[in-house]
Design a protein around this motif. Sequence first.
Motif, mmCIF file in Angstrom:
data_model
loop_
_atom_site.group_PDB
_atom_site.id
_atom_site.type_symbol
_atom_site.label_atom_id
_atom_site.label_comp_id
_atom_site.label_asym_id
_atom_site.label_seq_id
_atom_site.Cartn_x
_atom_site.Cartn_y
_atom_site.Cartn_z
ATOM 1 N N ILE A 139 4.352 5.758 -5.126
ATOM 2 C CA ILE A 139 4.921 5.749 -6.713
ATOM 3 C C ILE A 139 3.594 6.797 -7.350
ATOM 4 O O ILE A 139 3.820 7.598 -8.570
ATOM 5 C CB ILE A 139 4.667 4.290 -7.219
ATOM 6 C CG1 ILE A 139 5.816 3.871 -6.883
ATOM 7 C CG2 ILE A 139 4.587 4.256 -8.916
ATOM 8 C CD1 ILE A 139 6.003 2.223 -7.218
ATOM 9 N N GLU A 140 2.332 6.432 -6.809
ATOM 10 C CA GLU A 140 1.379 7.268 -7.274
ATOM 11 C C GLU A 140 1.267 8.896 -7.299
ATOM 12 O O GLU A 140 1.252 9.524 -8.289
ATOM 13 C CB GLU A 140 -0.015 6.669 -6.790
ATOM 14 C CG GLU A 140 -1.387 7.202 -7.803
ATOM 15 C CD GLU A 140 -2.794 6.861 -6.994
ATOM 16 O OE1 GLU A 140 -2.825 5.752 -6.374
ATOM 17 O OE2 GLU A 140 -3.393 7.734 -7.107
ATOM 18 N N GLN A 141 1.712 9.109 -6.085
ATOM 19 C CA GLN A 141 1.880 10.511 -5.785
ATOM 20 C C GLN A 141 2.903 11.249 -6.469
ATOM 21 O O GLN A 141 2.662 12.262 -7.226
ATOM 22 C CB GLN A 141 2.120 10.796 -4.194
ATOM 23 C CG GLN A 141 0.841 10.556 -3.429
ATOM 24 C CD GLN A 141 1.265 11.080 -1.922
ATOM 25 O OE1 GLN A 141 2.092 11.885 -1.542
ATOM 26 N NE2 GLN A 141 0.371 10.488 -0.947
ATOM 27 N N ILE A 142 4.189 10.495 -6.813
ATOM 28 C CA ILE A 142 5.253 10.799 -7.435
ATOM 29 C C ILE A 142 4.977 11.273 -8.844
ATOM 30 O O ILE A 142 5.074 12.051 -9.544
ATOM 31 C CB ILE A 142 6.517 10.190 -7.209
ATOM 32 C CG1 ILE A 142 6.960 10.444 -5.755
ATOM 33 C CG2 ILE A 142 7.619 10.803 -8.062
ATOM 34 C CD1 ILE A 142 7.340 11.606 -5.194
ATOM 35 N N THR A 143 4.468 10.196 -9.299
ATOM 36 C CA THR A 143 4.173 10.181 -11.179
ATOM 37 C C THR A 143 3.063 11.201 -11.285
ATOM 38 O O THR A 143 2.987 11.794 -12.330
ATOM 39 C CB THR A 143 3.706 8.434 -11.512
ATOM 40 O OG1 THR A 143 2.647 7.995 -10.927
ATOM 41 C CG2 THR A 143 4.893 7.879 -11.411
ATOM 42 N N LYS A 144 2.172 11.196 -10.541
ATOM 43 C CA LYS A 144 1.243 12.479 -10.705
ATOM 44 C C LYS A 144 1.813 14.116 -10.626
ATOM 45 O O LYS A 144 1.574 14.832 -11.550
ATOM 46 C CB LYS A 144 0.162 12.293 -9.519
ATOM 47 C CG LYS A 144 -0.935 11.792 -9.767
ATOM 48 C CD LYS A 144 -2.142 11.963 -8.899
ATOM 49 C CE LYS A 144 -3.145 11.078 -8.757
ATOM 50 N NZ LYS A 144 -3.858 10.824 -7.828
ATOM 51 N N LEU A 159 0.782 -1.002 0.027
ATOM 52 C CA LEU A 159 0.035 -0.221 0.042
ATOM 53 C C LEU A 159 0.968 1.112 0.019
ATOM 54 O O LEU A 159 0.741 2.087 -0.681
ATOM 55 C CB LEU A 159 -0.802 -0.178 1.235
ATOM 56 C CG LEU A 159 -2.152 0.724 1.369
ATOM 57 C CD1 LEU A 159 -3.074 0.461 0.428
ATOM 58 C CD2 LEU A 159 -2.387 0.777 2.887
ATOM 59 N N LEU A 160 1.873 1.268 0.645
ATOM 60 C CA LEU A 160 2.810 2.507 0.945
ATOM 61 C C LEU A 160 3.493 2.663 -0.343
ATOM 62 O O LEU A 160 3.739 3.719 -0.844
ATOM 63 C CB LEU A 160 3.747 2.078 2.279
ATOM 64 C CG LEU A 160 4.668 3.287 2.655
ATOM 65 C CD1 LEU A 160 3.884 4.369 3.092
ATOM 66 C CD2 LEU A 160 5.518 2.818 3.863
ATOM 67 N N PHE A 161 4.164 1.495 -0.963
ATOM 68 C CA PHE A 161 5.056 1.570 -2.059
ATOM 69 C C PHE A 161 4.116 2.099 -3.145
ATOM 70 O O PHE A 161 4.819 2.934 -3.897
ATOM 71 C CB PHE A 161 5.278 0.168 -2.472
ATOM 72 C CG PHE A 161 6.448 -0.060 -3.393
ATOM 73 C CD1 PHE A 161 7.578 0.297 -3.195
ATOM 74 C CD2 PHE A 161 5.863 -0.849 -4.567
ATOM 75 C CE1 PHE A 161 8.466 0.098 -4.435
ATOM 76 C CE2 PHE A 161 6.735 -0.879 -5.755
ATOM 77 C CZ PHE A 161 8.131 -0.702 -5.687
#
Length: 178
Positions: free
Chosen positions: A121-126, A115-117
């Motif tokens: 990734i989702e936050q950074i790629t956005k 979940l954390l991983f």
Amino acid sequence: MFFLEKIVIRTAKKEDIKKIMDIEHDSFSKNVFESESVILNRLLVFPDGFLVLEYGNEIFGYISSELWEYSKKIDEKMFDLDHDITSLHKNSGNELYISSIGVLKKYRGKGYGKLLFLELIEQITKKYLLKSMILTVSVNWAAAINLYEKNGFKEVFRIKEFFEDENNSDGIVMRKYL
Ligand SMILES: CC(C)(COP(=O)(O)OP(=O)(O)OC[C@H]1O[C@@H](n2cnc3c(N)ncnc32)[C@H](O)[C@@H]1OP(=O)(O)O)[C@@H](O)C(=O)NCCC(=O)NCCS
């Protein structure tokens, strides 16, 4: 027992450092865990790249990262443990280097690490334009290797005796292109 809706994943604050160090010491052996000053600097220099898992007053997981300038050729020195984030991190970098992830032992195997991983990734790629992601993992850390492989990371090379643990284990450098 945790209930997913009560778990918060948020950016780490400097006040969290003692609890983050508890996770660090629970997750890695003596010659592998990194120092408080290096970890604190990571969250101060690149807060977007440093998240914690929180439930009530308890912080039970953390993930840290840097943004590097992508280079096909990799120098193994880049991965030195305890390196200063300012040596390679640039907010304009296009490769996400995941420097560490740990979950307190008693909460492992329940899906929180994943979940954390995936949240990082989702936050950074956005927010940032990434070409790739990279990390290094010990040949002995089966859970972490599985987590990375299942999420599309592939071995690019090995660093012989990278970890100064009891086995002097090799490090596997894994990369994923986006
Ligand atoms: C790596 C770590 C963060 C994973 O966190 P976790 O909460 O235990 O992992 P999850 O329960 O979310 O599982 C994620 C994936 O890891 C793998 N995994 C988890 N526990 C495993 C185990 N005991 N053996 C093999 N694979 C395992 C599975 O592939 C799982 O995915 P799946 O459920 O879709 O099959 C945690 O085990 C940890 O803190 N380990 C010590 C520190 C460490 O090795 N960090 C990695 C640094 S590179």
